[in-house]
Design an enzyme around this catalytic site. Structure first.
Site, PDB file in Angstrom:
ATOM      1  N   ASP A 102      35.445  44.550  40.893  1.00  0.00           N
ATOM      2  CA  ASP A 102      36.293  44.357  40.025  1.00  0.00           C
ATOM      3  C   ASP A 102      37.165  43.298  40.371  1.00  0.00           C
ATOM      4  O   ASP A 102      38.270  43.219  39.964  1.00  0.00           O
ATOM      5  CB  ASP A 102      37.079  45.689  39.982  1.00  0.00           C
ATOM      6  CG  ASP A 102      37.989  45.797  41.049  1.00  0.00           C
ATOM      7  OD1 ASP A 102      37.643  45.637  42.287  1.00  0.00           O
ATOM      8  OD2 ASP A 102      39.307  46.080  40.836  1.00  0.00           O
ATOM      9  N   GLU A 103      36.648  42.337  41.154  1.00  0.00           N
ATOM     10  CA  GLU A 103      37.444  41.219  41.706  1.00  0.00           C
ATOM     11  C   GLU A 103      36.805  39.831  41.890  1.00  0.00           C
ATOM     12  O   GLU A 103      35.489  39.904  42.539  1.00  0.00           O
ATOM     13  CB  GLU A 103      37.931  41.748  43.120  1.00  0.00           C
ATOM     14  CG  GLU A 103      38.778  41.096  43.775  1.00  0.00           C
ATOM     15  CD  GLU A 103      39.048  41.543  45.189  1.00  0.00           C
ATOM     16  OE1 GLU A 103      39.912  41.134  45.982  1.00  0.00           O
ATOM     17  OE2 GLU A 103      38.791  42.823  45.340  1.00  0.00           O
TER      18      GLU A 103
HETATM   19 MG   LIG Z   1      41.080  45.886  41.913  1.00  0.00          MG
END
Ligand SMILES: [Mg+2]
Length: 301
Positions: A102-103
């Site tokens: 998520d990054e």
């Molecule tokens: Mg995150």
């Protein structure tokens, strides 16, 4: 004199698993949500407000926050959300370096005429992720990867923080040492015993002092970061670990959902005393998010 502009974005979804759960079940929105019954895999910001943190034991978490809703992880939903997220990243710039499920880092250099300033691109990125993936994301923008990541950590949740090149050290030096890569509880404790609590105080120390206190690698790294020396470019195409392996390791170990092989953790750094100094800050909410993350070694110069 600065030879380059702030063109590196660090984009990080807020409380990823918990945000996916709140996205998919309207009943969970606005409520404290814990993902994972045995060990906390993720906590919504409403749950974090009770002191709940990732990797905390489930029993402790429920005691801290009796009204919390505990949900089982849905790894396939997170993997789907991650794919959608990376489609937005890839539509934004060809220079995307994935850090985790998520990054990612995104470099938007040279895109000014085509797509607007880095700040404008960051604003659109946040909107696009909200519209196309349905998730809140925080974006830090700076001249180095290290500082972009620090900025997003400071701006969470649902924030956007741009550090202009002429404000870098003023921004960085006001922060608590826990904001530096490689400074977890142990290192922070060693620094505190030396009377060091801010990054500015680290920067004022000779490298030799840091090396003797923390060892060669950690001392050099901290010295470099405190002076904002991070020459690493965004490396497109890099995806650290597959999304599936992230999901599996998170489900299995329940500790970290990041699979990068190195060295640091971010602790819950207090934002007290963090001067804004004219840094663009579009946070829609205040508060200090806590994230656990791992980063590669930063070479010192
Ligand atoms: Mg995150």
């Amino acid at each position: 004199m600065f030879v380059s502009k702030a063109t590196i974005l660090h984009a990080d979804v807020d409380s990823f698993y918990a945000s996916v759960e709140q996205r998919d079940d309207p009943d969970l929105r606005g409520r404290p949500v814990i993902v994972g019954a045995g060990v906390v895999l993720a906590a919504s910001y409403e749950a974090k407000a009770y002191g709940i943190r990732t990797a905390m034991g489930g029993a402790v978490a429920r005691r801290l926050c009796p009204p919390a809703v505990v949900v089982a992880p849905r790894m396939s939903a997170y993997a789907e959300a991650s794919k959608a997220l990376y489609r937005v990243f890839d539509d934004t710039t060809p220079l995307v370096e994935g850090l985790s499920i998520d990054e990612a880092f995104l470099d938007v250099r040279g895109m000014e005429r085509l797509a607007g300033s880095p700040t404008e691109i960051a604003v659109r990125l946040k909107r696009a992720i909200r519209a196309r993936v349905g998730l809140p994301v925080t974006v830090g923008v700076a001249r180095t990867k290290f500082l972009a990541k620090v900025a997003s950590g400071v701006a969470k949740p649902d924030g956007l923080l741009v550090v202009p090149p002429d404000r870098e050290l003023a921004f960085l030096h006001a922060l608590p040492v826990e904001r530096l890569w490689g400074v977890g509880e142990v290192t922070a404790g060693k620094l505190h015993r030396l009377g060091i609590t801010t990054v500015g105080e680290v920067a004022a120390l000779p490298k030799e002092v840091l090396v003797s206190a923390l060892g060669l690698a950690a001392g050099r790294q901290l010295h470099a970061l405190a002076h904002n020396r991070d020459p690493r470019p965004v490396q497109p195409g890099r995806r650290r670990g597959s999304i599936g392996s992230h999901a599996r390791s998170a489900a299995g170990a329940g500790r970290s959902r990041k699979s990068t092989p190195s060295c640091s953790d971010w602790s819950n750094a207090s934002l007290a005393g963090c001067a804004r100094l004219g840094v663009l800050d579009e946070r829609s909410a205040s508060g200090c998010g806590s994230t656990t993350s791992r980063e590669p070694h930063v070479p010192s110069r």
